[in-house]
Design a protein around this motif. Structure first.
Motif, PDB file in Angstrom:
ATOM      1  N   CYS A   1      -0.543  -8.000 -14.474  1.00  0.00           N
ATOM      2  CA  CYS A   1       0.502  -8.033 -13.452  1.00  0.00           C
ATOM      3  C   CYS A   1       1.072  -6.629 -13.299  1.00  0.00           C
ATOM      4  N   TYR A   2       1.292  -6.238 -12.065  1.00  0.00           N
ATOM      5  CA  TYR A   2       1.794  -4.905 -11.772  1.00  0.00           C
ATOM      6  C   TYR A   2       3.063  -5.022 -10.948  1.00  0.00           C
ATOM      7  N   ILE A   3       4.039  -4.196 -11.277  1.00  0.00           N
ATOM      8  CA  ILE A   3       5.304  -4.160 -10.551  1.00  0.00           C
ATOM      9  C   ILE A   3       5.245  -2.984  -9.576  1.00  0.00           C
ATOM     10  N   PHE A   4       5.483  -3.274  -8.310  1.00  0.00           N
ATOM     11  CA  PHE A   4       5.465  -2.254  -7.262  1.00  0.00           C
ATOM     12  C   PHE A   4       6.902  -1.874  -6.914  1.00  0.00           C
ATOM     13  N   ASP A   5       7.225  -0.594  -6.974  1.00  0.00           N
ATOM     14  CA  ASP A   5       8.499  -0.090  -6.467  1.00  0.00           C
ATOM     15  C   ASP A   5       8.300   0.213  -4.996  1.00  0.00           C
ATOM     16  N   MET A   6       8.962  -0.563  -4.161  1.00  0.00           N
ATOM     17  CA  MET A   6       8.702  -0.511  -2.732  1.00  0.00           C
ATOM     18  C   MET A   6       9.374   0.699  -2.071  1.00  0.00           C
ATOM     19  N   ALA A   7       8.837   1.078  -0.925  1.00  0.00           N
ATOM     20  CA  ALA A   7       9.364   2.202  -0.140  1.00  0.00           C
ATOM     21  C   ALA A   7      10.736   1.826   0.430  1.00  0.00           C
ATOM     22  N   PRO A   8      11.533   2.817   0.811  1.00  0.00           N
ATOM     23  CA  PRO A   8      12.888   2.540   1.311  1.00  0.00           C
ATOM     24  C   PRO A   8      12.941   1.705   2.589  1.00  0.00           C
ATOM     25  N   ASP A   9      11.879   1.694   3.406  1.00  0.00           N
ATOM     26  CA  ASP A   9      11.906   0.909   4.642  1.00  0.00           C
ATOM     27  C   ASP A   9      11.613  -0.571   4.414  1.00  0.00           C
ATOM     28  N   CYS A  10      11.293  -0.951   3.190  1.00  0.00           N
ATOM     29  CA  CYS A  10      11.007  -2.343   2.856  1.00  0.00           C
ATOM     30  C   CYS A  10      12.294  -3.030   2.392  1.00  0.00           C
ATOM     31  N   PRO A  11      12.521  -4.298   2.777  1.00  0.00           N
ATOM     32  CA  PRO A  11      13.740  -4.984   2.337  1.00  0.00           C
ATOM     33  C   PRO A  11      13.724  -5.356   0.852  1.00  0.00           C
ATOM     34  N   PHE A  12      12.570  -5.269   0.221  1.00  0.00           N
ATOM     35  CA  PHE A  12      12.459  -5.600  -1.192  1.00  0.00           C
ATOM     36  C   PHE A  12      12.492  -4.327  -2.017  1.00  0.00           C
ATOM     37  N   GLU A  13      13.129  -4.401  -3.172  1.00  0.00           N
ATOM     38  CA  GLU A  13      13.164  -3.249  -4.065  1.00  0.00           C
ATOM     39  C   GLU A  13      11.936  -3.227  -4.965  1.00  0.00           C
ATOM     40  N   LYS A  14      11.562  -4.401  -5.491  1.00  0.00           N
ATOM     41  CA  LYS A  14      10.400  -4.529  -6.364  1.00  0.00           C
ATOM     42  C   LYS A  14       9.643  -5.799  -6.004  1.00  0.00           C
ATOM     43  N   VAL A  15       8.332  -5.734  -6.132  1.00  0.00           N
ATOM     44  CA  VAL A  15       7.469  -6.897  -5.910  1.00  0.00           C
ATOM     45  C   VAL A  15       6.402  -6.878  -6.994  1.00  0.00           C
ATOM     46  N   SER A  16       6.053  -8.053  -7.517  1.00  0.00           N
ATOM     47  CA  SER A  16       5.003  -8.107  -8.540  1.00  0.00           C
ATOM     48  C   SER A  16       3.722  -8.682  -7.941  1.00  0.00           C
ATOM     49  N   ALA A  17       2.602  -8.175  -8.412  1.00  0.00           N
ATOM     50  CA  ALA A  17       1.284  -8.674  -8.011  1.00  0.00           C
ATOM     51  C   ALA A  17       0.493  -8.940  -9.289  1.00  0.00           C
ATOM     52  N   CYS A  18      -0.005 -10.159  -9.424  1.00  0.00           N
ATOM     53  CA  CYS A  18      -0.775 -10.549 -10.608  1.00  0.00           C
ATOM     54  C   CYS A  18      -2.191 -10.904 -10.167  1.00  0.00           C
TER      55      CYS A  18
ATOM     56  N   LEU B   1       0.821  -1.209   0.000  1.00  0.00           N
ATOM     57  CA  LEU B   1       0.000   0.000   0.000  1.00  0.00           C
ATOM     58  C   LEU B   1       0.860   1.266   0.000  1.00  0.00           C
ATOM     59  N   ASP B   2       2.045   1.196   0.579  1.00  0.00           N
ATOM     60  CA  ASP B   2       2.948   2.340   0.600  1.00  0.00           C
ATOM     61  C   ASP B   2       3.771   2.459  -0.686  1.00  0.00           C
ATOM     62  N   ALA B   3       3.754   1.439  -1.518  1.00  0.00           N
ATOM     63  CA  ALA B   3       4.593   1.405  -2.722  1.00  0.00           C
ATOM     64  C   ALA B   3       3.962   2.180  -3.871  1.00  0.00           C
ATOM     65  N   GLU B   4       4.787   2.465  -4.863  1.00  0.00           N
ATOM     66  CA  GLU B   4       4.336   3.092  -6.103  1.00  0.00           C
ATOM     67  C   GLU B   4       4.319   2.029  -7.200  1.00  0.00           C
ATOM     68  N   ILE B   5       3.344   2.108  -8.083  1.00  0.00           N
ATOM     69  CA  ILE B   5       3.258   1.149  -9.189  1.00  0.00           C
ATOM     70  C   ILE B   5       4.126   1.652 -10.336  1.00  0.00           C
ATOM     71  N   ASN B   6       4.981   0.780 -10.830  1.00  0.00           N
ATOM     72  CA  ASN B   6       5.838   1.102 -11.961  1.00  0.00           C
ATOM     73  C   ASN B   6       5.075   0.741 -13.229  1.00  0.00           C
ATOM     74  N   TRP B   7       4.469   1.729 -13.863  1.00  0.00           N
ATOM     75  CA  TRP B   7       3.590   1.478 -15.009  1.00  0.00           C
ATOM     76  C   TRP B   7       4.367   1.032 -16.236  1.00  0.00           C
ATOM     77  N   SER B   8       5.612   1.461 -16.377  1.00  0.00           N
ATOM     78  CA  SER B   8       6.365   1.094 -17.576  1.00  0.00           C
ATOM     79  C   SER B   8       6.768  -0.384 -17.571  1.00  0.00           C
ATOM     80  N   GLU B   9       6.937  -0.976 -16.413  1.00  0.00           N
ATOM     81  CA  GLU B   9       7.293  -2.392 -16.330  1.00  0.00           C
ATOM     82  C   GLU B   9       6.074  -3.295 -16.131  1.00  0.00           C
ATOM     83  N   SER B  10       4.930  -2.729 -15.837  1.00  0.00           N
ATOM     84  CA  SER B  10       3.723  -3.514 -15.573  1.00  0.00           C
ATOM     85  C   SER B  10       3.035  -3.898 -16.872  1.00  0.00           C
TER      86      SER B  10
END
Length: 133
Positions: A93-110, A76-85
């Motif tokens: 499927c959408y690629i989420f660019d995660m916030a800096p406090d998250c250990p993941f850089e990107k996560v996908s949701a389909c 919910l805190d992440a931004e959706i990367n529309w160019s990679e989705s």
């Protein structure tokens, strides 16, 4: 009627319109209909299933240890990367660019018809994960 009178009447009309619009729409958010908000709302309403590789990372001790509630908050805190989705595919499927406090850089949701799955996760370069995943 000269220009000054027309301009004054026009200004009064705009002012009254703005006041009435503020009264009628005061309890609503103006950006709830945007695609990013709708995708995040769909994730919240339908819930999601975590794919096995990501679940393994979430179960590991260390910075990636989290439960599904924490993952939902990160999404919910992440931004959706529309160019990679790929939102217009049969299974969007959408690629989420995660916030800096998250250990993941990107996560996908389909999404499928009735559920969503959260899968591919890219760890941050500075994260130190000792996990057999």
């Amino acid at each position: 009627m000269n220009f000054r009178q027309r301009f004054l009447r026009y200004g009064i009309g705009v002012f009254i319109g703005v006041i009435l619009s503020a009264l009628f729409f005061s309890g609503r958010s103006c950006n709830d209909w945007l695609p990013g908000k709708r995708i995040k709302a769909r994730l919240q309403l339908e819930g999601f299933q975590v794919d096995a590789p990501l679940q393994c990372l979430l179960d590991c001790d260390g910075v990636t240890q989290a439960n599904s509630n924490q993952l939902m908050q990160w999404l919910l805190d992440a931004e959706i990367n529309w160019s990679e989705s790929s939102g217009r595919e049969e299974r969007p499927c959408y690629i989420f660019d995660m916030a800096p406090d998250c250990p993941f850089e990107k996560v996908s949701a389909c999404f499928s018809e009735h559920s969503a799955s959260v899968g591919m996760a890219v760890l941050r370069k500075d994260s130190d994960v000792n996990c057999p995943c």
